[in-house]
Enzyme design. Structure first.
Site, PDB file in Angstrom:
ATOM      1  N   SER A  57      -2.633   6.538 -12.602  1.00  0.00           N
ATOM      2  CA  SER A  57      -3.380   6.000 -13.523  1.00  0.00           C
ATOM      3  C   SER A  57      -4.467   4.830 -12.766  1.00  0.00           C
ATOM      4  O   SER A  57      -5.533   4.591 -13.027  1.00  0.00           O
ATOM      5  CB  SER A  57      -2.713   5.337 -14.816  1.00  0.00           C
ATOM      6  OG  SER A  57      -1.897   3.947 -14.007  1.00  0.00           O
TER       7      SER A  57
ATOM      8  N   ARG B 201      10.131  12.112   8.633  1.00  0.00           N
ATOM      9  CA  ARG B 201       9.162  11.185   8.079  1.00  0.00           C
ATOM     10  C   ARG B 201       7.869  11.230   9.154  1.00  0.00           C
ATOM     11  O   ARG B 201       6.790  11.188   8.744  1.00  0.00           O
ATOM     12  CB  ARG B 201       9.784   9.654   8.189  1.00  0.00           C
ATOM     13  CG  ARG B 201       9.147   8.753   6.965  1.00  0.00           C
ATOM     14  CD  ARG B 201       9.760   7.356   6.932  1.00  0.00           C
ATOM     15  NE  ARG B 201      10.960   7.304   6.238  1.00  0.00           N
ATOM     16  CZ  ARG B 201      10.798   7.390   4.839  1.00  0.00           C
ATOM     17  NH1 ARG B 201       9.718   7.487   4.239  1.00  0.00           N
ATOM     18  NH2 ARG B 201      12.096   7.271   4.268  1.00  0.00           N
TER      19      ARG B 201
ATOM     20  N   THR C  33       0.924  -3.429   6.196  1.00  0.00           N
ATOM     21  CA  THR C  33       1.497  -3.828   7.438  1.00  0.00           C
ATOM     22  C   THR C  33       2.729  -2.724   7.814  1.00  0.00           C
ATOM     23  O   THR C  33       3.350  -2.201   6.755  1.00  0.00           O
ATOM     24  CB  THR C  33       1.948  -5.135   7.832  1.00  0.00           C
ATOM     25  OG1 THR C  33       3.000  -5.293   6.880  1.00  0.00           O
ATOM     26  CG2 THR C  33       0.674  -6.048   7.640  1.00  0.00           C
TER      27      THR C  33
ATOM     28  N   LEU D 201       5.906   4.304   4.939  1.00  0.00           N
ATOM     29  CA  LEU D 201       5.026   4.824   6.059  1.00  0.00           C
ATOM     30  C   LEU D 201       5.333   4.320   7.234  1.00  0.00           C
ATOM     31  O   LEU D 201       5.989   3.228   7.328  1.00  0.00           O
ATOM     32  CB  LEU D 201       3.550   4.586   5.769  1.00  0.00           C
ATOM     33  CG  LEU D 201       2.803   5.170   4.392  1.00  0.00           C
ATOM     34  CD1 LEU D 201       1.795   4.357   3.850  1.00  0.00           C
ATOM     35  CD2 LEU D 201       2.675   6.739   4.699  1.00  0.00           C
TER      36      LEU D 201
ATOM     37  N   LEU E   1       7.453  -2.933   4.757  1.00  0.00           N
ATOM     38  CA  LEU E   1       7.304  -2.417   3.470  1.00  0.00           C
ATOM     39  C   LEU E   1       6.727  -3.494   2.259  1.00  0.00           C
ATOM     40  O   LEU E   1       7.398  -4.660   2.456  1.00  0.00           O
ATOM     41  CB  LEU E   1       8.707  -1.797   2.970  1.00  0.00           C
ATOM     42  CG  LEU E   1       8.613  -1.231   1.638  1.00  0.00           C
ATOM     43  CD1 LEU E   1       7.661   0.128   1.423  1.00  0.00           C
ATOM     44  CD2 LEU E   1       9.989  -0.998   0.996  1.00  0.00           C
TER      45      LEU E   1
ATOM     46  N   HIS F  93       1.031  -3.333  -5.405  1.00  0.00           N
ATOM     47  CA  HIS F  93       2.502  -3.346  -5.483  1.00  0.00           C
ATOM     48  C   HIS F  93       2.587  -4.091  -7.053  1.00  0.00           C
ATOM     49  O   HIS F  93       2.095  -5.033  -7.096  1.00  0.00           O
ATOM     50  CB  HIS F  93       3.148  -3.904  -4.505  1.00  0.00           C
ATOM     51  CG  HIS F  93       4.623  -4.156  -4.663  1.00  0.00           C
ATOM     52  ND1 HIS F  93       5.481  -3.107  -4.458  1.00  0.00           N
ATOM     53  CD2 HIS F  93       5.424  -5.032  -4.956  1.00  0.00           C
ATOM     54  CE1 HIS F  93       6.683  -3.435  -4.740  1.00  0.00           C
ATOM     55  NE2 HIS F  93       6.813  -4.522  -5.147  1.00  0.00           N
TER      56      HIS F  93
ATOM     57  N   MET G 296       4.625   6.850  -3.207  1.00  0.00           N
ATOM     58  CA  MET G 296       5.971   6.342  -3.282  1.00  0.00           C
ATOM     59  C   MET G 296       6.791   6.942  -1.864  1.00  0.00           C
ATOM     60  O   MET G 296       7.780   7.296  -1.866  1.00  0.00           O
ATOM     61  CB  MET G 296       6.796   6.943  -4.435  1.00  0.00           C
ATOM     62  CG  MET G 296       6.075   6.373  -5.877  1.00  0.00           C
ATOM     63  SD  MET G 296       6.082   4.558  -5.882  1.00  0.00           S
ATOM     64  CE  MET G 296       7.669   3.979  -6.384  1.00  0.00           C
ATOM     65  N   ARG G 297       5.912   6.562  -0.651  1.00  0.00           N
ATOM     66  CA  ARG G 297       6.679   6.901   0.593  1.00  0.00           C
ATOM     67  C   ARG G 297       6.575   5.798   1.545  1.00  0.00           C
ATOM     68  O   ARG G 297       5.394   5.056   1.371  1.00  0.00           O
ATOM     69  CB  ARG G 297       5.778   8.109   1.272  1.00  0.00           C
ATOM     70  CG  ARG G 297       5.842   9.413   0.552  1.00  0.00           C
ATOM     71  CD  ARG G 297       7.218  10.212   0.337  1.00  0.00           C
ATOM     72  NE  ARG G 297       7.804  10.404   2.066  1.00  0.00           N
ATOM     73  CZ  ARG G 297       9.059  10.882   2.052  1.00  0.00           C
ATOM     74  NH1 ARG G 297       9.887  10.665   0.937  1.00  0.00           N
ATOM     75  NH2 ARG G 297       9.425  10.883   3.332  1.00  0.00           N
TER      76      ARG G 297
ATOM     77  N   ASN H 256      -2.697  -1.240  -0.512  1.00  0.00           N
ATOM     78  CA  ASN H 256      -1.734  -0.980  -1.313  1.00  0.00           C
ATOM     79  C   ASN H 256      -1.690  -1.744  -2.650  1.00  0.00           C
ATOM     80  O   ASN H 256      -2.198  -2.852  -2.648  1.00  0.00           O
ATOM     81  CB  ASN H 256      -0.270  -0.898  -0.719  1.00  0.00           C
ATOM     82  CG  ASN H 256       0.678  -0.619  -1.826  1.00  0.00           C
ATOM     83  OD1 ASN H 256       0.600   0.339  -2.370  1.00  0.00           O
ATOM     84  ND2 ASN H 256       1.892  -1.352  -1.754  1.00  0.00           N
TER      85      ASN H 256
HETATM   86  C1  GRF Z   1       2.009   1.242 -10.300  1.00  0.00           C
HETATM   87  O1  GRF Z   1       2.794   0.354 -11.157  1.00  0.00           O
HETATM   88  C2  GRF Z   1       1.904   0.779  -9.096  1.00  0.00           C
HETATM   89  O2  GRF Z   1       1.639  -0.392  -8.877  1.00  0.00           O
HETATM   90  C3  GRF Z   1       3.356   1.260  -8.320  1.00  0.00           C
HETATM   91  O3  GRF Z   1       3.431   2.525  -8.970  1.00  0.00           O
HETATM   92  C4  GRF Z   1       2.784   2.512 -10.202  1.00  0.00           C
HETATM   93  C5  GRF Z   1       1.906   3.760 -10.065  1.00  0.00           C
HETATM   94  O4  GRF Z   1       1.180   3.911 -11.237  1.00  0.00           O
HETATM   95  N1  GRF Z   1       3.071   1.292  -7.010  1.00  0.00           N
HETATM   96  P1  GRF Z   1      -0.041   5.079 -11.496  1.00  0.00           P
HETATM   97  O5  GRF Z   1       0.587   6.513 -10.654  1.00  0.00           O
HETATM   98  O6  GRF Z   1      -1.112   4.561 -10.647  1.00  0.00           O
HETATM   99  O7  GRF Z   1      -0.147   5.385 -12.811  1.00  0.00           O
END
Ligand code: GRF
Length: 216
Positions: A19, A71, A147, A99, A150, A115, A96-97, A113
Protein backbone atom coordinates in the site's frame (compact mmCIF):
# COMPACT_ATOMS: atom_id res chain seq x y z
CA UNK A 1 16.81 16.80 -9.18
CA UNK A 2 19.42 19.29 -10.22
CA UNK A 3 19.21 18.96 -14.03
CA UNK A 4 16.02 20.72 -15.02
CA UNK A 5 14.19 17.95 -16.88
CA UNK A 6 15.74 14.88 -15.30
CA UNK A 7 13.29 12.78 -13.32
CA UNK A 8 14.29 11.18 -10.05
CA UNK A 9 14.43 7.42 -10.73
CA UNK A 10 12.87 5.33 -7.98
CA UNK A 11 13.02 1.58 -7.46
CA UNK A 12 10.53 0.35 -4.85
CA UNK A 13 11.02 -2.91 -2.96
CA UNK A 14 8.01 -4.68 -1.44
CA UNK A 15 7.16 -8.01 0.17
CA UNK A 16 3.37 -8.01 0.41
CA UNK A 17 0.36 -5.74 0.15
CA UNK A 18 2.33 -2.77 -1.13
CA UNK A 19 0.00 0.00 0.00
CA UNK A 20 2.90 2.41 0.58
CA UNK A 21 4.15 1.65 -2.94
CA UNK A 22 0.66 2.20 -4.38
CA UNK A 23 0.30 5.48 -2.61
CA UNK A 24 3.70 6.69 -3.90
CA UNK A 25 2.83 5.65 -7.46
CA UNK A 26 -0.53 7.42 -7.28
CA UNK A 27 0.96 10.58 -5.80
CA UNK A 28 3.57 10.78 -8.56
CA UNK A 29 0.80 10.33 -11.13
CA UNK A 30 -1.49 12.95 -9.65
CA UNK A 31 1.12 15.65 -8.95
CA UNK A 32 3.58 17.13 -11.36
CA UNK A 33 6.52 15.59 -9.49
CA UNK A 34 9.90 15.15 -11.18
CA UNK A 35 9.98 11.46 -10.26
CA UNK A 36 9.28 8.12 -11.88
CA UNK A 37 8.98 4.62 -10.48
CA UNK A 38 11.28 2.69 -12.80
CA UNK A 39 10.71 -0.72 -11.20
CA UNK A 40 8.83 -2.44 -8.40
CA UNK A 41 10.68 -5.47 -7.06
CA UNK A 42 9.35 -8.13 -4.69
CA UNK A 43 11.10 -10.95 -2.87
CA UNK A 44 7.93 -13.08 -3.02
CA UNK A 45 6.17 -14.21 -6.18
CA UNK A 46 2.76 -13.83 -4.52
CA UNK A 47 3.29 -10.30 -3.16
CA UNK A 48 -0.12 -8.68 -3.70
CA UNK A 49 1.40 -5.34 -4.66
CA UNK A 50 3.14 -6.85 -7.69
CA UNK A 51 -0.13 -7.56 -9.48
CA UNK A 52 -1.31 -4.03 -8.79
CA UNK A 53 1.97 -2.62 -10.15
CA UNK A 54 1.67 -4.77 -13.29
CA UNK A 55 -1.89 -3.56 -13.79
CA UNK A 56 -0.55 0.00 -13.72
CA UNK A 57 1.88 -0.87 -16.49
CA UNK A 58 4.90 -0.57 -14.21
CA UNK A 59 8.00 -2.68 -14.68
CA UNK A 60 8.07 -5.45 -12.07
CA UNK A 61 10.65 -8.01 -11.02
CA UNK A 62 10.55 -10.94 -8.63
CA UNK A 63 13.73 -11.96 -6.86
CA UNK A 64 12.62 -14.76 -4.58
CA UNK A 65 14.81 -14.97 -1.50
CA UNK A 66 13.90 -18.61 -0.98
CA UNK A 67 15.70 -19.57 -4.18
CA UNK A 68 19.05 -18.48 -2.77
CA UNK A 69 21.28 -20.47 -0.47
CA UNK A 70 21.96 -17.56 1.87
CA UNK A 71 21.40 -13.89 2.53
CA UNK A 72 24.64 -12.84 0.76
CA UNK A 73 23.67 -14.53 -2.50
CA UNK A 74 20.14 -13.18 -2.43
CA UNK A 75 21.39 -9.65 -1.75
CA UNK A 76 23.97 -9.94 -4.53
CA UNK A 77 21.30 -10.84 -7.06
CA UNK A 78 18.90 -8.22 -5.71
CA UNK A 79 21.58 -5.54 -6.04
CA UNK A 80 22.34 -6.63 -9.63
CA UNK A 81 18.67 -6.36 -10.58
CA UNK A 82 18.33 -2.96 -8.93
CA UNK A 83 21.47 -1.57 -10.60
CA UNK A 84 19.99 -2.33 -14.05
CA UNK A 85 17.43 0.40 -13.40
CA UNK A 86 20.02 3.01 -12.36
CA UNK A 87 17.91 4.38 -9.52
CA UNK A 88 18.58 7.65 -7.77
CA UNK A 89 16.81 6.17 -4.73
CA UNK A 90 15.74 2.71 -3.61
CA UNK A 91 12.64 2.83 -1.43
CA UNK A 92 11.90 -0.04 0.95
CA UNK A 93 8.13 -0.13 1.39
CA UNK A 94 7.10 -3.09 3.51
CA UNK A 95 10.18 -5.00 2.37
CA UNK A 96 10.52 -7.66 5.02
CA UNK A 97 14.12 -8.79 4.58
CA UNK A 98 17.15 -7.94 6.65
CA UNK A 99 19.77 -6.61 4.25
CA UNK A 100 23.48 -7.38 4.48
CA UNK A 101 25.95 -4.56 5.19
CA UNK A 102 27.45 -5.17 1.71
CA UNK A 103 24.10 -4.46 0.11
CA UNK A 104 23.42 -1.39 2.24
CA UNK A 105 26.87 0.07 1.56
CA UNK A 106 26.34 -0.14 -2.21
CA UNK A 107 23.33 2.12 -1.91
CA UNK A 108 24.59 4.36 0.88
CA UNK A 109 22.66 7.62 0.99
CA UNK A 110 20.18 6.32 -1.58
CA UNK A 111 18.40 3.61 0.42
CA UNK A 112 15.28 4.72 2.31
CA UNK A 113 12.92 2.74 4.57
CA UNK A 114 9.62 3.27 6.32
CA UNK A 115 9.23 1.69 9.73
CA UNK A 116 5.99 1.62 11.71
CA UNK A 117 7.29 3.08 14.97
CA UNK A 118 8.84 6.23 16.27
CA UNK A 119 12.44 5.13 15.93
CA UNK A 120 14.65 4.62 17.84
CA UNK A 121 11.74 3.00 19.73
CA UNK A 122 10.74 -0.49 18.67
CA UNK A 123 12.98 -1.62 15.83
CA UNK A 124 11.97 -4.99 14.39
CA UNK A 125 8.52 -6.58 14.39
CA UNK A 126 5.29 -6.18 16.41
CA UNK A 127 5.73 -2.44 16.79
CA UNK A 128 2.02 -1.70 17.30
CA UNK A 129 1.66 -4.21 20.13
CA UNK A 130 4.83 -2.89 21.72
CA UNK A 131 3.45 0.65 21.67
CA UNK A 132 0.23 -0.57 23.33
CA UNK A 133 2.10 -2.63 25.92
CA UNK A 134 4.29 0.35 26.79
CA UNK A 135 1.10 2.42 27.29
CA UNK A 136 2.36 5.01 24.85
CA UNK A 137 -0.23 7.66 24.07
CA UNK A 138 1.30 8.34 20.67
CA UNK A 139 2.51 5.87 18.09
CA UNK A 140 4.04 6.66 14.76
CA UNK A 141 6.14 5.91 11.75
CA UNK A 142 9.61 6.89 10.63
CA UNK A 143 11.08 7.36 7.17
CA UNK A 144 14.84 7.08 7.42
CA UNK A 145 18.05 6.44 5.53
CA UNK A 146 19.06 2.80 5.89
CA UNK A 147 22.30 1.86 7.63
CA UNK A 148 23.63 -1.66 8.23
CA UNK A 149 21.90 -1.63 11.65
CA UNK A 150 18.29 -2.87 11.39
CA UNK A 151 15.64 -0.12 11.55
CA UNK A 152 18.20 2.48 12.38
CA UNK A 153 19.61 5.45 10.52
CA UNK A 154 19.25 9.17 9.93
CA UNK A 155 15.62 10.21 10.29
CA UNK A 156 14.06 12.11 7.39
CA UNK A 157 10.53 12.47 8.75
CA UNK A 158 8.11 11.07 11.29
CA UNK A 159 4.34 10.96 11.68
CA UNK A 160 2.22 10.28 14.75
CA UNK A 161 -1.25 9.03 15.64
CA UNK A 162 -2.91 8.80 19.07
CA UNK A 163 -3.15 5.43 20.78
CA UNK A 164 -6.68 4.70 22.05
CA UNK A 165 -7.21 2.99 25.40
CA UNK A 166 -8.99 0.04 23.78
CA UNK A 167 -6.68 -0.35 20.79
CA UNK A 168 -5.64 -3.66 19.39
CA UNK A 169 -2.47 -3.95 17.33
CA UNK A 170 -4.67 -4.31 14.22
CA UNK A 171 -6.70 -1.17 14.91
CA UNK A 172 -3.61 0.86 15.69
CA UNK A 173 -1.88 -0.36 12.51
CA UNK A 174 -4.95 0.63 10.52
CA UNK A 175 -4.97 4.12 12.06
CA UNK A 176 -1.26 4.54 11.36
CA UNK A 177 -1.31 3.46 7.71
CA UNK A 178 -2.70 6.69 6.18
CA UNK A 179 -0.06 8.74 7.99
CA UNK A 180 2.62 6.31 6.75
CA UNK A 181 1.44 7.03 3.23
CA UNK A 182 1.40 10.77 3.87
CA UNK A 183 4.91 10.86 5.37
CA UNK A 184 6.46 8.62 2.69
CA UNK A 185 4.83 10.66 -0.08
CA UNK A 186 6.12 13.85 1.44
CA UNK A 187 9.65 12.43 1.61
CA UNK A 188 9.44 11.24 -2.01
CA UNK A 189 8.46 14.75 -3.01
CA UNK A 190 11.46 16.21 -1.16
CA UNK A 191 13.78 13.62 -2.73
CA UNK A 192 12.41 14.29 -6.21
CA UNK A 193 12.91 18.01 -5.73
CA UNK A 194 16.52 17.37 -4.67
CA UNK A 195 15.97 18.93 -1.27
CA UNK A 196 17.21 16.12 1.01
CA UNK A 197 20.83 16.07 2.13
CA UNK A 198 22.55 13.54 4.30
CA UNK A 199 25.21 15.61 6.06
CA UNK A 200 28.69 14.31 6.91
CA UNK A 201 27.70 14.34 10.61
CA UNK A 202 24.92 11.84 9.83
CA UNK A 203 22.11 14.36 10.19
CA UNK A 204 19.49 15.06 7.58
CA UNK A 205 18.74 18.45 6.13
CA UNK A 206 15.72 19.21 3.99
CA UNK A 207 15.99 22.62 2.40
CA UNK A 208 13.21 25.12 3.17
CA UNK A 209 11.60 22.60 5.50
CA UNK A 210 11.84 23.69 9.12
CA UNK A 211 9.75 20.80 10.46
CA UNK A 212 9.58 17.18 9.35
CA UNK A 213 6.92 16.01 11.79
CA UNK A 214 3.37 15.11 10.77
CA UNK A 215 0.28 14.59 12.91
CA UNK A 216 -2.70 12.58 11.73
C1 GRF B 1 3.90 -0.91 6.75
O1 GRF B 1 3.34 -0.74 8.03
C2 GRF B 1 5.36 -0.57 6.77
O2 GRF B 1 5.66 0.49 7.62
C3 GRF B 1 5.95 -1.84 7.33
O3 GRF B 1 5.21 -2.87 6.73
C4 GRF B 1 3.92 -2.38 6.38
C5 GRF B 1 3.79 -2.60 4.91
O4 GRF B 1 2.59 -2.16 4.40
N1 GRF B 1 7.38 -1.89 7.13
P1 GRF B 1 2.38 -2.05 2.83
O5 GRF B 1 2.94 -3.33 2.22
O6 GRF B 1 3.08 -0.83 2.34
O7 GRF B 1 0.89 -1.98 2.67
Amino acid sequence: MTESNKKCRLVILISGRGSNMQSIVETIKSKPLPAEVVAVIANKADAQGIQWAKDQGLVTEIVEHKRFADRQQFDKKLAQVIHQYEPDYVLLAGFMRILTPEFVQQFEGRLINIHPSLLPLFPGLHTHQQAIDAELQWHGCTVHFVTPVLDHGPIIAQGIVPVHHDDTAERLAERLLPIEHHVYNQVVQWLAEGRVRLLPNGRVQVSDQPHRAFVA
